[in-house]
Scaffold this motif. Structure first.
Motif, short mmCIF file in Angstrom:
data_model
loop_
_atom_site.label_atom_id
_atom_site.label_comp_id
_atom_site.label_asym_id
_atom_site.label_seq_id
_atom_site.Cartn_x
_atom_site.Cartn_y
_atom_site.Cartn_z
N ALA A 86 70.79 -23.22 -60.85
CA ALA A 86 72.23 -22.98 -60.70
C ALA A 86 72.80 -24.24 -60.04
CB ALA A 86 72.47 -21.76 -59.81
N GLY A 88 76.42 -27.04 -59.26
CA GLY A 88 77.85 -27.29 -59.20
C GLY A 88 78.22 -28.34 -60.23
N THR A 161 70.80 -32.84 -54.16
CA THR A 161 71.17 -33.01 -52.75
C THR A 161 70.23 -32.18 -51.88
OG1 THR A 161 72.83 -31.27 -52.95
CG2 THR A 161 73.58 -33.53 -53.28
N LEU A 166 76.65 -27.05 -48.88
CA LEU A 166 77.22 -27.72 -50.04
C LEU A 166 77.79 -29.06 -49.59
CD1 LEU A 166 78.78 -24.49 -51.49
CD2 LEU A 166 76.88 -25.76 -52.46
N MET A 185 70.15 -28.48 -55.75
CA MET A 185 69.33 -28.80 -54.57
C MET A 185 67.83 -28.70 -54.83
SD MET A 185 71.55 -26.69 -51.77
CE MET A 185 73.33 -26.83 -51.71
N ASN A 209 79.83 -23.27 -60.09
CA ASN A 209 81.07 -23.57 -59.35
C ASN A 209 81.49 -25.00 -59.66
OD1 ASN A 209 78.58 -24.04 -57.44
ND2 ASN A 209 80.13 -25.50 -56.75
#
Ligand code: HPA
Length: 247
Positions: A86, A88, A161, A166, A185, A209
């Motif tokens: 999942a 962003g 990241t 976030l 991540m 998102n």
């Protein structure tokens, strides 16, 4: 018969419809994986499922024992891995609900055990990582999505990241300048360790998102969970389609 491992990310904790299902508790020289391995047959093909964050979801991205996860899958006979992530979205086409088969990675994570080749070495090992993802497996995912008539973006740069927080809006701007299209991540060190073990590895990412600062709204877990709930059925359909086409 090839054995496909599926590493489920946020929102994918089990494979529905698994036949000959077996749950095996395993251990490795690197410690225990995030969860027991679930083996079985899906769409006529042998699979091993592993919930990356544990089941229930309790292990944050920076605490996952990636070495144990990858070693456990290798030891159990996996020859290739489909990783579900999942993420962003930064790229204008990669908004919530988009599906992306990434083709490159930039690693911004730190402090994670990221190699099998650190101690007690006979020689220093540097694996090639020019193309982090297996092109044949990527193409199978892309073809499977097309057979399912599901729109999918067939390339993108995954920026990994550290989390668990976030990003700031300024960090996202920097990531964009670096060429990052989607942010997650967990791609690293997972993909690098797969390469060290000579396992074919590809990712199917669901954008959950818009990245920080890309919309007026702040990012909420409610919104992320809503997109995960609506998007995971497409992810599963594509995975099943890959397996159906596998000997
Ligand atoms: N950033 C990093 N990781 C993520 C995000 C994000 O916006 N969304 C889901 N995983």
């Amino acid at each position: 018969m090839s054995v496909t491992a599926i590493i489920g990310g946020s929102g994918l904790y089990a494979l529905e419809g698994l036949e000959e299902r077996n749950v095996i508790e395993v251990d490795t020289v690197w410690g225990a994986p995030s969860a027991p391995l679930v083996t079985g047959v899906l769409e006529g093909s042998r699979v091993i499922f592993l919930a990356r964050h544990g089941n229930p979801h309790r292990i944050p991205p920076h605490r996952v024992n990636y070495r144990a996860n990858l070693q456990a899958l290798k030891d159990a006979g996996a020859s290739r891995i489909i990783a579900i992530n999942a993420v962003g979205g930064i790229h204008p086409q990669m908004g919530p609900e988009a599906l992306v088969v990434a083709d490159q990675i930039i690693d911004y994570s730190w402090g994670r055990e990221h190699t099998f080749h650190a101690d007690n070495l006979d020689e220093v090992v540097h694996v090639d990582f020019s193309y982090p993802y297996s092109e044949p497996l990527r193409q199978q995912l892309i073809a499977a999505a097309s057979r399912c008539s599901l729109p999918l973006l067939d390339h993108g740069v995954y920026g990994c990241t550290q989390g668990p927080r976030l990003e700031s809006a300024a960090e996202v701007n920097r990531l964009e300048r670096d060429g990052v299209d989607i942010i997650g991540m967990t791609a690293m060190p997972e993909a690098g360790l797969a390469r060290e073990l000579e396992l074919d590895y590809a990712t199917l990412a669901l954008v959950v998102n818009w990245a920080a600062g890309r919309t007026e709204e702040l990012i909420t877990m409610e919104e992320i969970h809503r997109v995960i709930d609506s998007g995971m059925s497409s992810v599963l359909a594509i995975v099943k389609q890959v397996l159906a086409a596998t000997d």
